[in-house]
Design an enzyme around this catalytic site. Structure first.
Site, short mmCIF file in Angstrom:
data_model
loop_
_atom_site.label_atom_id
_atom_site.label_comp_id
_atom_site.label_asym_id
_atom_site.label_seq_id
_atom_site.Cartn_x
_atom_site.Cartn_y
_atom_site.Cartn_z
N GLU A 366 10.85 2.02 12.67
CA GLU A 366 9.44 1.60 12.57
C GLU A 366 9.26 0.09 12.48
O GLU A 366 8.30 -0.40 11.87
CB GLU A 366 8.75 2.29 11.39
CG GLU A 366 8.65 3.80 11.55
CD GLU A 366 7.79 4.45 10.48
OE1 GLU A 366 7.31 5.56 10.72
OE2 GLU A 366 7.61 3.84 9.39
N GLU A 437 9.46 11.73 14.13
CA GLU A 437 8.93 12.12 12.83
C GLU A 437 7.52 12.66 13.03
O GLU A 437 6.77 12.15 13.87
CB GLU A 437 8.88 10.94 11.83
CG GLU A 437 10.22 10.38 11.43
CD GLU A 437 10.09 9.21 10.45
OE1 GLU A 437 9.06 9.15 9.73
OE2 GLU A 437 11.01 8.37 10.41
#
Length: 519
Positions: A366, A437
């Protein structure tokens, strides 16, 4: 290799007298966590220290013509190794293994003192640290330690790929003097199925009767390489191999030419009370749960490389793996980035013979785009292992894609809207898209919540799985396998992230059955 997991002295307060053998301290066994942790309200400060481990080690005289190495499979997070009070080496990440040659530092026929200075702090000089991190990182020598006794000339590495389902390609690296020959043998239950002698360390071995490694029947063979000189065998190395091929198309993933939807979960490597410090049996048990109880086809090792025991069990059971370099959102300075590149090198060199691993994660989880940094990580991965693609997990759309696969954390689903973001809104690149995710923090659920909340938790995971089967996604990997301890910035007030489809003890919530039902 000889296990060195038992009978270490441990001190939570390092001193310069410790590697000199002074004082007396309690004995511990490896794997070890420096501080027992509570189930709730775990304090990350409690395990951050400069501590020490030491062990007396007998080195027999018959090892005098050998080379000796200490192998540490995992020590969190900055480890400095001493032998008989002499500093030999420092290793700067807790999530990959490292080796230290001790041949010149030991006294043969005597008792030697092995010491480790371990910095378990969240040192911002090394990944994943420098920013906030949504998981506890614990501390200790939490994976096994070994003494590896080798010949003066020995095989330091064997890298195996299977270009086809009947052909094995191996590159052998030997350490030593002189000219070598190489003998390669493929075995099953001790019986030699195919063999080849070669003057070259580049070996091609054909076995037309090979059974493929797949999800339903993950056939593995023993591949043994012998190092020869003047007709004598100097060293041997045996690894497990599986014949399998990988193909990533724009909208599908093929294993051995057959499409597989990548349905699975993310896994941390932690447990209640003991942090990371669990033995082989429990590492293997997590892989069994994912495969046999939850019906997964894939697991992602968030957010770092994990135990070889865990990955080996994925090999044995037929569970695909995405593995990652250590990191969470933060990118540090140039020296930090250099260490992250080194983490790519260690991850690939140490894990590339596992057939279950299908792609390398070479981007900090991320993190924002950073072209120069990620060109380096991708180039190194492709150099060290041209047989697998790269991926980089991001939470932003329209990101610069230097990897081969656009891996995206898609948390769009809120219960009443679609489960996934359409591919055309995520990336314009004509490359594969995989959700790495989903769910997780969008709907934290405790195992003792109301049945309505637990049911909705299960339905949200099911909806995302259903909507991801749209012909544009390779699959979806849910967040996450089980609840885990975290820093004070995250969690549900008690420093626990209740994001799992299981609780921290691996007891299933209703959401676990959304996965099991698809197995």
């Amino acid at each position: 290799m000889q296990s060195l997991c038992f009978g270490w002295e441990f001190t939570p307060a390092w001193s310069e007298n410790f590697p000199q053998g002074k004082g007396s301290f309690p004995l511990v066994d490896i794997p070890h966590n420096v501080q027992p942790m509570p189930l709730h309200y775990a304090d990350s400060e409690s395990y951050q220290m400069l501590c020490g481990y030491r062990k007396a080690l007998e080195i027999p005289l018959e090892y005098r013509q050998k080379r000796l190495f200490l192998q540490f499979d995992g020590a969190a997070h900055i480890a400095t190794v001493y032998v008989n009070g002499k500093e030999l080496a420092t290793h700067c990440t807790g999530y990959t293994g490292f080796r230290v040659e001790i041949t010149q530092a030991v006294r043969f026929g005597e008792t030697n003192l092995i010491s480790v200075r371990l910095d378990t702090s969240e040192n911002p000089a090394t990944p994943p640290f420098g920013g906030v991190v949504d998981y506890l990182t614990f501390g200790g020598i939490y994976r096994e330690v070994w003494l590896d006794v080798r010949s003066e000339s020995y095989i330091s590495d064997v890298f195996v790929t299977t270009p086809t389902l009947t052909r094995l390609k191996a590159t052998v690296t030997a350490d030593g003097e002189g000219d070598f020959r190489y003998r390669a043998e493929l075995l099953e239950d001790g019986q030699v199925l195919a063999s080849l002698d070669s003057d070259s360390p580049e070996i091609l071995l054909e076995y037309p009767q090979a059974k493929p490694w797949n999800l339903d029947d993950p056939q593995r063979y023993d591949f043994r390489v012998s190092l020869l000189q003047n007709g004598a065998i100097l060293d041997e190395k045996t690894i497990k191999v599986g014949f399998r091929t990988l193909e990533f198309r724009e909208n599908s993933f093929l294993l051995n030419g057959k499409p597989v939807f990548l349905r699975g979960l993310n896994r941390h490597q932690c447990w209640p009370y003991v942090g990371y410090a669990m033995p082989e049996s429990m590492q293997r048990e997590d892989a069994r749960i994912l495969k046999e109880e939850l019906g997964c086809t894939v697991v992602r090792t968030s957010h770092y490389p994990q135990s070889h025991h865990f990955i080996d069990e994925c090999d044995r059971l037929g569970l695909l793996v995405l593995t990652e370099i250590p990191g969470w959102q933060h990118i540090g300075n140039t020296a930090w980035q250099d260490q992250a590149v080194e983490n790519v090198r260690e991850m690939i060199l140490q894990y590339r013979n596992h057939p279950s691993i299908i792609t390398w994660g070479v981007r900090i989880n991320e993190s924002p785009d950073l072209s120069d940094f990620y060109r380096r990580t991708n180039a190194l991965a492709r150099q060290l292992d041209p047989s697998r693609p790269t991926h980089g997990v991001r939470c932003i759309t329209g990101s610069e894609l230097l990897e081969d696969i656009y891996t995206y954390n898609d948390f769009v689903h809120r219960g009443t809207n679609p489960g996934v973001t359409p591919k055309k809104r995520v990336t314009k690149a004509k490359k594969p898209l995989l959700i790495t995710e989903h769910s997780g923090h969008m709907f934290p659920t405790k195992s003792f919540d109301t049945w309505q909340r637990r049911q909705e938790h299960a339905l949200r995971h099911a909806r995302v799985q259903s909507d991801a089967v749209d012909g544009n996604h390779l699959g979806c990997i849910g967040w996450c396998m089980f609840d885990y301890a975290t820093h004070k910035d995250f969690g549900s007030g008690d420093r626990v992230c209740y994001h799992g489809v299981m609780d921290a003890f691996r007891n299933p919530k209703l959401a676990a059955y959304a996965y099991a039902s698809q197995g």
